[in-house]
Design a protein around this motif. Structure first.
Motif, mmCIF file in Angstrom:
data_model
loop_
_atom_site.group_PDB
_atom_site.id
_atom_site.type_symbol
_atom_site.label_atom_id
_atom_site.label_comp_id
_atom_site.label_asym_id
_atom_site.label_seq_id
_atom_site.Cartn_x
_atom_site.Cartn_y
_atom_site.Cartn_z
ATOM 1 N N SER A 42 0.837 -1.198 0.000
ATOM 2 C CA SER A 42 0.000 0.000 0.000
ATOM 3 C C SER A 42 0.875 1.252 0.000
ATOM 4 C CB SER A 42 -1.048 -0.041 1.111
ATOM 5 O OG SER A 42 -0.553 0.531 2.271
ATOM 6 N N ARG A 43 2.022 1.220 0.649
ATOM 7 C CA ARG A 43 2.935 2.375 0.591
ATOM 8 C C ARG A 43 3.470 2.587 -0.841
ATOM 9 N NH1 ARG A 43 5.687 3.628 5.446
ATOM 10 N NH2 ARG A 43 6.745 5.248 4.275
ATOM 11 N N LEU A 44 3.784 1.476 -1.505
ATOM 12 C CA LEU A 44 4.360 1.581 -2.850
ATOM 13 C C LEU A 44 3.303 1.839 -3.920
ATOM 14 C CD1 LEU A 44 6.855 -1.434 -2.748
ATOM 15 C CD2 LEU A 44 7.490 0.930 -3.186
ATOM 16 N N GLY A 45 2.050 1.501 -3.595
ATOM 17 C CA GLY A 45 1.005 1.556 -4.616
ATOM 18 C C GLY A 45 1.169 0.412 -5.619
ATOM 19 N N TRP A 46 1.789 -0.708 -5.160
ATOM 20 C CA TRP A 46 1.958 -1.892 -6.009
ATOM 21 C C TRP A 46 0.947 -2.948 -5.555
ATOM 22 C CZ3 TRP A 46 7.976 -3.221 -6.192
ATOM 23 C CH2 TRP A 46 8.656 -2.160 -6.794
ATOM 24 N N ARG A 183 12.969 2.123 2.384
ATOM 25 C CA ARG A 183 14.212 2.917 2.378
ATOM 26 C C ARG A 183 15.294 2.167 1.605
ATOM 27 N NH1 ARG A 183 10.771 5.944 4.144
ATOM 28 N NH2 ARG A 183 10.858 6.214 1.917
ATOM 29 N N HIS A 184 15.284 0.835 1.706
ATOM 30 C CA HIS A 184 16.261 0.044 0.967
ATOM 31 C C HIS A 184 16.000 0.158 -0.545
ATOM 32 C CE1 HIS A 184 19.222 -3.199 0.593
ATOM 33 N NE2 HIS A 184 18.497 -3.580 -0.436
ATOM 34 N N GLY A 194 10.196 9.134 -0.979
ATOM 35 C CA GLY A 194 9.100 9.977 -0.500
ATOM 36 C C GLY A 194 7.787 9.238 -0.298
ATOM 37 N N ARG A 195 7.746 7.952 -0.618
ATOM 38 C CA ARG A 195 6.471 7.223 -0.420
ATOM 39 C C ARG A 195 6.325 6.753 1.014
ATOM 40 N NH1 ARG A 195 5.266 3.819 -5.897
ATOM 41 N NH2 ARG A 195 5.941 5.430 -7.272
#
Ligand code: S3P
Length: 195
Positions: A42-46, A183-184, A194-195
């Motif tokens: 959900s953070r990546l939008g993937w 972060r990695h 920035g996500r």
């Protein structure tokens, strides 16, 4: 010859690693693969894809029912089939079942576009977490569950270790683990910053 005349040594070409297109979470039962995977996706939008969920959808049975009615070998065959398909999806965050990575060639066979992440957990923490949902994990049931969990963790760690990134799945929260992976990823995937 003055300094100015001396040719500067040619700088070695800097190779930026190709961006990852996929994150695959591996680790023992109860290590948090599905929870962390869902957060990260959900953070990546993937999209988030879970091996066990897809196996259950295809079989029309829960993992526990597949073990009970068809046996572990049938479950493993279905798992291999589902994994080879899901591992073509991109971009995607994937959660494998705890046994999938624990075979020769599995993690070594992933291409450079897949970031494999091992969420490390002890047998005792896995048992404690599994106790919340006793029906879900057939391999952690029965009176010898503790001995079996310890044996399986010991047998499998040498395979899980082949993942590119190793994280402590026992003491960090799912949010913090997702953040560390993010972060990695930023180092290779500038679009992720920035996500
Ligand atoms: C298994 C792990 C389970 C599930 C099945 C077998 C294993 O998935 O695939 O019960 O062999 O470790 P989780 O790791 O998501 O519990």
């Amino acid at each position: 010859m003055g300094n100015a005349d001396r040719a500067a040594p040619a700088a070695a070409p800097r190779r930026t690693p190709a961006p990852f297109r996929r994150v695959l979470l591996v680790g023992f039962m109860g290590s948090g693969k599905s929870t962390v995977g869902a957060h990260l996706a959900s953070r990546l939008g993937w999209p988030f894809l879970d091996f066990d969920e897809e196996i259950e959808r295809r079989a029309g049975l829960s993992v526990a029912e597949i073990f009970r009615t068809r046996g572990e070998a049938a479950f493993r065959a279905l798992e291999s089939e589902v994994a080879s398909e899901l591992l073509r999806a991109e971009p995607a965050v994937l959660a494998s079942g705890g046994g999938w990575a624990a075979r020769e060639g599995r993690l070594e066979g992933l291409g450079p576009e897949t970031l494999s992440v091992w969420l490390r957990v002890s047998a005792s923490a896995a048992l404690e977490r599994a106790a919340g949902d006793p029906q879900a994990r057939p391999l952690l049931q029965g009176s010898d569950a503790e001995a079996r969990a310890t044996r399986l963790v010991n047998e499998r760690e040498r395979y899980y270790q082949r993942a590119r990134l190793h994280l402590d799945g026992e003491n960090a929260s799912p949010d913090a683990l997702a953040e560390t992976i993010l972060r990695h990823l930023e180092r290779t995937n500038p679009d992720v910053a920035g996500r």
